[in-house]
Motif scaffolding. Structure first.
Motif, PDB file in Angstrom:
ATOM      1  N   GLY A 287      -7.817   2.890  11.841  1.00  0.00           N
ATOM      2  CA  GLY A 287      -6.809   3.478  12.721  1.00  0.00           C
ATOM      3  C   GLY A 287      -7.206   3.432  14.193  1.00  0.00           C
ATOM      4  N   ILE A 288      -6.254   3.120  15.008  1.00  0.00           N
ATOM      5  CA  ILE A 288      -6.506   3.051  16.456  1.00  0.00           C
ATOM      6  C   ILE A 288      -6.564   4.467  17.034  1.00  0.00           C
ATOM      7  CG2 ILE A 288      -5.538   2.201  18.637  1.00  0.00           C
ATOM      8  CD1 ILE A 288      -4.520  -0.238  16.849  1.00  0.00           C
ATOM      9  N   THR A 289      -5.749   5.374  16.498  1.00  0.00           N
ATOM     10  CA  THR A 289      -5.841   6.769  16.942  1.00  0.00           C
ATOM     11  C   THR A 289      -7.212   7.334  16.566  1.00  0.00           C
ATOM     12  OG1 THR A 289      -3.506   6.887  16.347  1.00  0.00           O
ATOM     13  CG2 THR A 289      -4.568   8.946  16.999  1.00  0.00           C
ATOM     14  N   ARG A 290      -7.671   6.993  15.360  1.00  0.00           N
ATOM     15  CA  ARG A 290      -9.014   7.404  14.911  1.00  0.00           C
ATOM     16  C   ARG A 290     -10.067   6.989  15.928  1.00  0.00           C
ATOM     17  NH1 ARG A 290     -13.196   4.718  12.560  1.00  0.00           N
ATOM     18  NH2 ARG A 290     -14.439   5.759  10.939  1.00  0.00           N
TER      19      ARG A 290
ATOM     20  N   GLY B 289      -5.418  15.166  10.683  1.00  0.00           N
ATOM     21  CA  GLY B 289      -5.141  13.751  10.475  1.00  0.00           C
ATOM     22  C   GLY B 289      -4.840  13.084  11.802  1.00  0.00           C
ATOM     23  N   THR B 290      -5.110  11.774  11.882  1.00  0.00           N
ATOM     24  CA  THR B 290      -4.825  11.030  13.104  1.00  0.00           C
ATOM     25  C   THR B 290      -4.051   9.754  12.773  1.00  0.00           C
ATOM     26  OG1 THR B 290      -6.835   9.665  13.030  1.00  0.00           O
ATOM     27  CG2 THR B 290      -7.013  11.801  14.130  1.00  0.00           C
ATOM     28  N   GLY B 291      -3.010   9.485  13.536  1.00  0.00           N
ATOM     29  CA  GLY B 291      -2.229   8.261  13.340  1.00  0.00           C
ATOM     30  C   GLY B 291      -1.202   8.145  14.446  1.00  0.00           C
ATOM     31  N   THR B 292      -0.724   6.958  14.667  1.00  0.00           N
ATOM     32  CA  THR B 292       0.208   6.724  15.780  1.00  0.00           C
ATOM     33  C   THR B 292       1.444   7.616  15.703  1.00  0.00           C
ATOM     34  OG1 THR B 292      -0.521   4.458  16.092  1.00  0.00           O
ATOM     35  CG2 THR B 292       1.717   4.987  16.817  1.00  0.00           C
TER      36      THR B 292
ATOM     37  N   ASN C 198       0.836  -1.201   0.000  1.00  0.00           N
ATOM     38  CA  ASN C 198       0.000   0.000   0.000  1.00  0.00           C
ATOM     39  C   ASN C 198       0.871   1.252   0.000  1.00  0.00           C
ATOM     40  OD1 ASN C 198      -2.518  -1.250   0.040  1.00  0.00           O
ATOM     41  ND2 ASN C 198      -2.566  -1.385   2.275  1.00  0.00           N
ATOM     42  N   TYR C 199       1.965   1.180   0.711  1.00  0.00           N
ATOM     43  CA  TYR C 199       2.858   2.341   0.783  1.00  0.00           C
ATOM     44  C   TYR C 199       3.683   2.488  -0.476  1.00  0.00           C
ATOM     45  CZ  TYR C 199       1.365   3.521   5.365  1.00  0.00           C
ATOM     46  OH  TYR C 199       0.583   3.939   6.399  1.00  0.00           O
ATOM     47  N   ALA C 200       4.122   1.352  -1.051  1.00  0.00           N
ATOM     48  CA  ALA C 200       4.878   1.420  -2.307  1.00  0.00           C
ATOM     49  C   ALA C 200       4.036   2.119  -3.370  1.00  0.00           C
ATOM     50  CB  ALA C 200       5.265   0.006  -2.751  1.00  0.00           C
TER      51      ALA C 200
END
Ligand SMILES: *Cc1c(COP(=O)(O)O)cnc(C)c1O
Length: 353
Positions: free
Chosen positions: A255-258, A296-299, A197-199
């Motif tokens: 997302g867990i932060t989400r 935005g939210t993320g670890t 997904n990142y590539a």
């Protein structure tokens, strides 16, 4: 403790050379890592040993067919120096969700958790005490069969390493909603934390930077109008008195932060909606002066305020000099993480040796 780990201590700790006040993100590794192999249907060779390169055969299947999954989590400390984990069981579950999607073996939750606890406790001197800094934890798993031919590997390696990190983004981010490339479609692998997904995101991200933006705001793969997420984060909008985030549709990473942010906002009595939201709705809200805020939210970043959103020729600049909801969320999550704010949701777990 259920599992027995072989432990080899480093003879050359690099800890004393690290400047915790000046940590570039993702470049400083601690001394030790956890390594396990999946062989013959079992997790074996459970070991904590010095961080070092691992020899890999050129026919390693992960390199050719991309069976790789990962997690990203953070450990912090309280004023007494107690190492603290943040919702580790949620990460264990998501790792296994990704494993199932990528046709990889699951890691027993108790093994995943014991490995995280033991490693973080052992590396606790690597947890930066500075507010907003943390020990970033990267568990990952990849195929290890030495075979050319498309099939699921029979063997795998599971590794966890940890890295001290400073605050991730200092500046509010500029996002480019573009409709040429997509990140994921429903039925694909967008909701798995997998390397590919990142590539796939790198080229559009490079194009975004060329145009003066920091990250891509992904639109859905079918209509190219429903907002999904951004770069490495989920996205929230404050429209009037409603806080909106796209609902999990199978293409968006859960997302867990989400999830934490939604819980906090509801706890504060605010109106939070998980629903489809189009880029046109955002443009319209901006034109009418109702687009108050976005983040935005993320670890990694926890919260990244959005400064600007570009879509086609339309540029939306968001006022940063307001009393932002995202600032309150950021301070609350960081406060829970260093125990200066009561952890009423039970998200914090002290790391055990
Ligand atoms: C990891 C990740 C997120 C954020 O998830 P958290 O659990 O909050 O860290 C969002 N989007 C993508 C694509 C991710 O890989």
């Amino acid at each position: 403790m259920k599992y027995q780990f072989k432990v080899t201590q480093t003879q050359n700790s690099t800890l004393s050379a690290v400047d915790f006040d000046n940590l570039p993100f993702g470049k400083t590794f601690s001394d030790h890592m956890f390594v396990a192999d999946y062989i013959g249907g079992q997790w074996t060779n459970l070991e904590i040993r010095p961080v070092a390169p691992l020899p890999t055969h050129p026919g390693n299947m992960a390199w050719h067919y991309g069976q790789e999954i990962f997690e990203g989590m953070k450990a912090t400390r309280d004023a007494e120096g107690t190492p603290l984990l943040y919702r580790p069981e949620r990460h264990a579950k998501r790792m296994n969700y990704s494993a199932r999607r990528m046709c990889m073996p699951e890691i027993p939750e108790d093994l995943f958790l014991q490995a995280i606890h033991t490693l973080v406790h052992m590396e606790r001197a690597w947890i930066p005490p500075q507010a907003g800094s943390a020990l970033y934890i990267r568990p990952f798993m990849y195929a290890t069969d030495e075979t050319i031919g498309v099939k699921a590997s029979d063997t795998y390696r599971f590794i966890i390493f940890v890295m001290p990190v400073g605050p991730y983004y200092s500046q509010p981010v500029k996002l480019w909603a573009q409709d040429t490339y997509v990140r994921a479609v429903v039925g694909g692998v967008g909701d798995a934390k997998t390397a590919g997904n990142y590539a796939a995101s790198l080229l559009p991200a490079a194009m975004a930077r060329k145009q003066g933006f920091d990250q891509v705001m992904w639109l859905d793969g079918v209509h190219k109008k429903y907002i999904q997420e951004i770069g490495t984060m989920n996205i929230f909008f404050v429209i009037g008195d409603e806080i909106v985030t796209p609902n999990l549709d199978g293409a968006i990473l859960d997302g867990i932060t989400r999830e934490c942010v939604i819980t906090l906002l509801k706890d504060w009595g605010l109106k939070v909606s998980e629903r489809p939201i189009t880029i046109d709705e955002i443009v319209q809200a901006h034109k009418e002066g109702r687009l108050v805020e976005s983040f935005g939210t993320g670890t990694a970043a926890v919260i990244a305020p959005v400064a600007r959103i570009g879509y086609k020729d339309y540029i939306m600049d968001l006022d940063q000099n307001i009393d932002k909801i995202s600032t309150k969320v950021y301070n609350t999550i960081n406060g829970i993480r260093n125990r200066t704010i009561t952890d009423k949701f039970g998200w914090i777990v002290p790391a055990q040796p």
